[in-house]
Design a protein around this motif. Structure first.
Motif, short mmCIF file in Angstrom:
data_model
loop_
_atom_site.label_atom_id
_atom_site.label_comp_id
_atom_site.label_asym_id
_atom_site.label_seq_id
_atom_site.Cartn_x
_atom_site.Cartn_y
_atom_site.Cartn_z
N THR A 103 -88.04 -45.81 57.20
CA THR A 103 -86.83 -45.22 56.77
C THR A 103 -85.61 -45.71 57.78
O THR A 103 -84.51 -46.18 57.02
CB THR A 103 -86.83 -43.67 57.04
OG1 THR A 103 -87.96 -43.24 56.10
CG2 THR A 103 -85.45 -43.21 56.54
N TYR A 124 -78.58 -43.66 56.47
CA TYR A 124 -77.51 -44.78 56.13
C TYR A 124 -76.32 -44.34 56.02
O TYR A 124 -75.27 -44.87 56.66
CB TYR A 124 -78.00 -45.53 54.82
CG TYR A 124 -76.76 -46.07 53.93
CD1 TYR A 124 -76.31 -47.49 54.58
CD2 TYR A 124 -76.25 -45.63 52.91
CE1 TYR A 124 -75.25 -48.26 54.16
CE2 TYR A 124 -75.14 -46.31 52.59
CZ TYR A 124 -74.70 -47.60 52.92
OH TYR A 124 -73.49 -48.39 52.52
N ASP A 152 -84.87 -49.47 56.66
CA ASP A 152 -84.33 -49.55 55.30
C ASP A 152 -82.92 -49.42 55.38
O ASP A 152 -81.88 -50.03 54.98
CB ASP A 152 -85.06 -48.57 54.35
CG ASP A 152 -84.27 -48.38 52.99
OD1 ASP A 152 -84.13 -49.66 52.47
OD2 ASP A 152 -83.63 -47.31 52.63
N ALA A 153 -82.23 -48.20 56.19
CA ALA A 153 -81.05 -48.06 56.29
C ALA A 153 -80.32 -48.97 57.11
O ALA A 153 -79.07 -49.40 56.77
CB ALA A 153 -80.77 -46.81 57.14
N SER A 179 -83.50 -41.41 53.84
CA SER A 179 -83.03 -42.67 53.93
C SER A 179 -81.52 -42.90 53.70
O SER A 179 -80.85 -43.85 54.43
CB SER A 179 -83.90 -43.90 53.16
OG SER A 179 -83.41 -45.21 53.18
#
Length: 497
Positions: A61, A27, A64-65, A23
């Motif tokens: 994932t 990002y 989230d990023a 993750s």
């Protein structure tokens, strides 16, 4: 290339074996392609399901990023339309031409007079060791550290009162640790002091710097052992001191040489217990001579006792601080050698008449090491683990030192390893014709670390030599290391056993 489904992001590479989570990697990958202009303002990102499939990660994932970048303002999420690169970011991003023009026009920042003056004499510290092997200096035997006891004490404080270990600590240091240090110094060094005289620092280096900043004006003359400790040299130079290189003989710093070169001085820096790097113990007569010279000049002494706990000779000399009747000695100790370097934990014991001054300095702007670390060390000392550890390490270092002396017999005549009575390094002098730099370089090519004696010199000395660390190497490693040295080309060409 733009697509209705969003930009293709195949350039983002994820390392499954990296210590960073997938993750976090995603990002950073997205953030970089945005900042580098790969994705322009208004450009749409693929749907989270599409991106997850193309990059090879879960949709969670990706979400989230993306959510992190939306929160930072780099992306804008529009309900029913998708996620796009922010227009604001594009307006603020300088063009490539502007970047190049700025780089050309920017000059180096103007340094302070003190740093400009000191820069030429600062000793490089990039050589500080990180891994144990023959013959690194300044690194204790990390493999022998009682990690089980340390882990138990760490857990106790992590689960304990949060206000104690997570809030702002006491400016001069955690009181139980200062009390523990006071008891330790009294029992081991003969130093009688009050906990109020003890100031906890982020290592000995910070202590030297604080002493210099508090007591030295730009241009004040400071006696420094030559050869001597490079870390202290850098700290005092950075505070504006004018360093005076003073000779060292078998009795320690040569006071007469200091008086001849600089009779009016502000500080004298010494390592009397185990001279750095020559290993001599300052004689009692020389200590009294130094104290008298300091009294006559109305100066002060920094006593650096960096590895004094590991004396394994017959009868250790008292600490210089313990015989100071005129309150001229500032004693500096460290846990980097007695425990481990990454603690970044040291302390200074100042004369009673200077406590108020140092209190003001520490209360005004000095931030000490984490309270949790200090609390763990305090318990480690109070529960007797510290004393037990020191006894064990003395025996270990003595055995490793004896292994070095025995192994080095085969080098006699070329590399003369000198005897010492403590610590975990000792010097060795080279026979005429053997090049110090060549030995260090050839040894490094074969995986052996040696420190040249010249590294410790403020001004050149006639003697060429090396410094052998034996603390972090096992006896077997020491014997193997000496065997490698005996076969170096520089020795074969210039010395016949």
């Amino acid at each position: 290339m733009k697509h209705a489904a969003g930009a293709l992001l195949s350039s983002i590479q994820l390392d499954r074996e990296s210590g960073k989570s997938v993750s976090v990697q995603l990002y950073h990958g997205l953030r970089n392609v945005i900042l580098n202009g790969v994705l322009r303002a208004g450009e749409r990102l693929p749907a989270t399901r599409t991106m997850a499939r193309e990059v090879g990660v879960s949709r969670t994932t990706v979400i989230d990023a993306v959510d992190r970048l939306v929160a930072e303002g780099m992306l804008v999420s529009k309900v029913g339309s998708g996620t796009f690169v922010s227009d604001t970011l594009e307006c603020q991003r300088p063009s490539q031409l502007a970047k190049k023009a700025r780089q050309v026009s920017l000059s180096k920042p103007r340094l302070s007079y003190t740093i400009r003056h000191a820069e030429q004499s600062l000793a490089p510290r990039s050589w500080l060791p990180h891994r144990a092997k023959a013959f690194v200096t300044a690194l204790p035997a990390l493999d022998a550290f009682p990690m089980a006891h340390w882990s138990r004490l760490s857990a106790r404080h992590v689960r304990g009162d949060r206000s104690t270990v997570m809030g702002y600590g006491q400016p001069k240091g955690y009181e139980p640790l200062r009390r523990a240090i006071t008891a330790h110094l009294s029992a081991l060094k003969g130093i009688v002091c009050d906990p109020e005289q003890v100031f906890i620092t982020a290592g000995a280096q910070q202590a030297f710097s604080l002493v210099g900043r508090t007591l030295v004006n730009t241009g004040d003359r400071v006696w420094m052992e030559n050869p001597g400790a490079s870390g202290a040299r850098n700290a005092l130079l950075s505070e504006g001191a004018e360093l005076v290189p003073v000779k060292v003989d078998e009795e320690g710093l040569v006071v007469r040489d200091g008086i001849e070169k600089a009779p009016h001085f502000r500080l004298a820096f010494v390592t009397p217990t185990h001279q750095q790097p020559l290993g001599h113990v300052m004689s009692l007569s020389r200590r009294f001579e130094l104290l008298q010279a300091v009294e006559d000049a109305q100066a002060l002494i920094i006593e650096d006792d960096y590895d004094g706990e590991f004396f394994f000779g017959n009868a250790p000399q008292p600490a210089l601080k313990s015989i100071d009747s005129s309150e001229r000695v500032i004693y500096v100790g460290t846990f980097s050698k007695s425990l481990f370097p990454s603690l970044r934990l040291g302390f200074a014991v100042v004369p009673e008449r200077m406590v108020d001054t140092f209190d003001k300095v520490f209360m005004s702007w000095v931030s000490g090491p984490p309270t949790a670390t200090q609390a763990i060390v305090a318990d480690f000392m109070d529960e007797g683990h510290f004393a037990t550890h020191l006894r064990m390490m003395r025996r270990m270092y003595k055995a490793r030192y004896e292994a070095l002396i025995d192994a080095a017999r085969c080098l006699k005549g070329a590399i003369d390893v000198k005897e010492t009575s403590g610590g975990f390094h000792t010097p060795a002098f080279l026979a005429p014709g053997i090049d110090e730099a060549a030995i260090v370089s050839q040894a490094a090519e074969r995986g052996i670390t040696l420190a040249p004696l010249s590294r410790y010199c403020l001004e050149p000395i006639e003697q060429r030599g090396l410094v052998f660390g034996f603390g972090s190497a096992t006896p077997d490693e020491i014997y193997r290391g000496v065997s490698v040295l005996s076969d170096l080309p520089e020795l074969r060409e210039n010395w016949s056993a």
